[in-house]
Design a protein around this motif. Structure first.
Motif, mmCIF file in Angstrom:
data_model
loop_
_atom_site.group_PDB
_atom_site.id
_atom_site.type_symbol
_atom_site.label_atom_id
_atom_site.label_comp_id
_atom_site.label_asym_id
_atom_site.label_seq_id
_atom_site.Cartn_x
_atom_site.Cartn_y
_atom_site.Cartn_z
ATOM 1 N N MET A 20 1.499 -9.787 -51.569
ATOM 2 C CA MET A 20 2.933 -9.930 -51.721
ATOM 3 C C MET A 20 3.471 -8.750 -52.511
ATOM 4 O O MET A 20 2.848 -8.332 -53.454
ATOM 5 N N CYS A 21 4.561 -8.289 -52.139
ATOM 6 C CA CYS A 21 5.213 -7.226 -52.867
ATOM 7 C C CYS A 21 6.703 -7.480 -52.823
ATOM 8 O O CYS A 21 7.221 -7.796 -51.764
ATOM 9 N N PRO A 22 7.417 -7.439 -53.842
ATOM 10 C CA PRO A 22 7.027 -7.182 -55.220
ATOM 11 C C PRO A 22 6.493 -8.445 -55.892
ATOM 12 O O PRO A 22 6.581 -9.535 -55.347
ATOM 13 N N ILE A 23 5.975 -8.275 -57.109
ATOM 14 C CA ILE A 23 5.533 -9.423 -57.885
ATOM 15 C C ILE A 23 6.770 -10.232 -58.257
ATOM 16 O O ILE A 23 7.714 -9.707 -58.828
ATOM 17 N N LEU A 24 6.790 -11.488 -57.911
ATOM 18 C CA LEU A 24 7.985 -12.307 -58.085
ATOM 19 C C LEU A 24 7.928 -13.207 -59.308
ATOM 20 O O LEU A 24 8.916 -13.824 -59.657
ATOM 21 N N SER A 25 6.782 -13.316 -59.940
ATOM 22 C CA SER A 25 6.689 -14.252 -61.058
ATOM 23 C C SER A 25 5.762 -13.703 -62.133
ATOM 24 O O SER A 25 5.087 -12.701 -61.943
ATOM 25 N N ARG A 26 5.731 -14.418 -63.229
ATOM 26 C CA ARG A 26 4.845 -14.054 -64.327
ATOM 27 C C ARG A 26 3.420 -14.472 -63.998
ATOM 28 O O ARG A 26 3.197 -15.495 -63.354
ATOM 29 N N LEU A 81 14.448 -27.372 -62.629
ATOM 30 C CA LEU A 81 13.086 -27.710 -62.229
ATOM 31 C C LEU A 81 12.687 -27.085 -60.910
ATOM 32 O O LEU A 81 11.560 -26.639 -60.752
ATOM 33 N N ARG A 82 13.618 -27.042 -59.946
ATOM 34 C CA ARG A 82 13.218 -26.484 -58.648
ATOM 35 C C ARG A 82 12.848 -25.018 -58.783
ATOM 36 O O ARG A 82 11.950 -24.539 -58.112
ATOM 37 N N ARG A 83 13.523 -24.278 -59.666
ATOM 38 C CA ARG A 83 13.145 -22.882 -59.887
ATOM 39 C C ARG A 83 11.778 -22.805 -60.570
ATOM 40 O O ARG A 83 10.940 -21.992 -60.189
ATOM 41 N N LYS A 84 11.551 -23.639 -61.578
ATOM 42 C CA LYS A 84 10.254 -23.632 -62.263
ATOM 43 C C LYS A 84 9.128 -23.903 -61.275
ATOM 44 O O LYS A 84 8.106 -23.224 -61.276
ATOM 45 N N TYR A 85 9.322 -24.906 -60.428
ATOM 46 C CA TYR A 85 8.276 -25.262 -59.474
ATOM 47 C C TYR A 85 8.077 -24.169 -58.426
ATOM 48 O O TYR A 85 6.955 -23.827 -58.084
ATOM 49 N N MET A 86 9.176 -23.604 -57.927
ATOM 50 C CA MET A 86 9.054 -22.543 -56.931
ATOM 51 C C MET A 86 8.386 -21.317 -57.543
ATOM 52 O O MET A 86 7.497 -20.719 -56.933
ATOM 53 N N GLU A 87 8.801 -20.945 -58.741
ATOM 54 C CA GLU A 87 8.201 -19.775 -59.390
ATOM 55 C C GLU A 87 6.722 -20.010 -59.684
ATOM 56 O O GLU A 87 5.903 -19.112 -59.543
ATOM 57 N N SER A 88 6.365 -21.232 -60.054
ATOM 58 C CA SER A 88 4.963 -21.516 -60.325
ATOM 59 C C SER A 88 4.137 -21.547 -59.034
ATOM 60 O O SER A 88 2.985 -21.107 -59.026
ATOM 61 N N ILE A 89 4.720 -22.025 -57.942
ATOM 62 C CA ILE A 89 4.022 -21.967 -56.648
ATOM 63 C C ILE A 89 3.786 -20.516 -56.251
ATOM 64 O O ILE A 89 2.687 -20.137 -55.832
ATOM 65 N N ILE A 90 4.802 -19.685 -56.410
ATOM 66 C CA ILE A 90 4.660 -18.263 -56.074
ATOM 67 C C ILE A 90 3.632 -17.610 -56.990
ATOM 68 O O ILE A 90 2.800 -16.815 -56.551
ATOM 69 N N SER A 91 3.652 -17.964 -58.271
ATOM 70 C CA SER A 91 2.679 -17.434 -59.225
ATOM 71 C C SER A 91 1.257 -17.806 -58.812
ATOM 72 O O SER A 91 0.342 -16.973 -58.850
ATOM 73 N N LEU A 92 1.068 -19.053 -58.409
ATOM 74 C CA LEU A 92 -0.250 -19.506 -57.972
ATOM 75 C C LEU A 92 -0.675 -18.798 -56.688
ATOM 76 O O LEU A 92 -1.819 -18.360 -56.556
#
Length: 177
Positions: free
Chosen positions: A1-7, A112-123
């Motif tokens: 994936m590019c760019p990195i979207l999450s921490r 919450l939906r942003r937290k969950y989406m960002e964490s899914i992308i992070s994973l």
């Protein structure tokens, strides 16, 4: 994936906070949370992602368009070596500029939906980079990434390991009395 979207490893923080979140049954947040847990459990158990999981994940991405992309030009970093030039920039006449791709989430960080989406992308980014090992702590049930050199890891840290052995020893001494 590019760019990195999450921490990096943001998903661990979110997974370990799931019991503090309240979501409505049947909501997008609930489906995102369930998908996050399903992905994490498949990594922990060493299972491959099935086509059904990928299909449901792509449906969630379609339902929640969370990311805005933007491109800009920034000054190129100066070269460390004298006389060195980049052949691509001299041909285009755009010396000293570099293309930069920005990504930003549409919702605020407290939703919450942003937290969950960002964490899914992070994973997913962590899974894409390398083989990822996830475990749950025997003592506190928190998710963690074990040290690479560790052969068998049951605890998220020394405090949990010490507490586990203390409780086990305490229970053993009570049986003798």
């Amino acid at each position: 994936m590019c760019p990195i979207l999450s921490r990096e490893h943001y998903f661990l923080q979110v997974i370990n906070e799931l019991n503090q979140h309240s979501v409505e049954s049947g909501s997008l947040e609930e489906r995102l949370r369930d998908m996050l847990l399903e992905l994490a459990e498949s990594v922990r158990d060493g299972k491959r992602l099935g086509m059904d999981t990928l299909h449901r994940l792509n449906k969630l991405f379609e339902q929640y368009q969370a990311i805005r992309l933007k491109v800009s030009l920034v000054p190129r970093a100066a070269s460390l070596f004298a006389g060195e030039t980049d052949e691509h920039t001299s041909d285009t006449g755009e010396e000293g500029q570099q293309l930069l791709l920005h990504s930003e989430f549409l919702d605020g960080p407290d939703q919450l939906r942003r937290k969950y989406m960002e964490s899914i992308i992070s994973l997913l980014e962590a899974m894409e980079k390398s083989t990822l090992a996830l475990q749950t702590c025997v003592q506190c049930d928190r998710w963690f990434i074990p040290y690479r050199r560790a052969q068998v890891t049951k605890f998220c840290g020394s405090a949990c390991r010490n507490r586990y052995h203390y409780e086990r020893t305490k229970m053993g001494s009570r049986r003798l009395i």
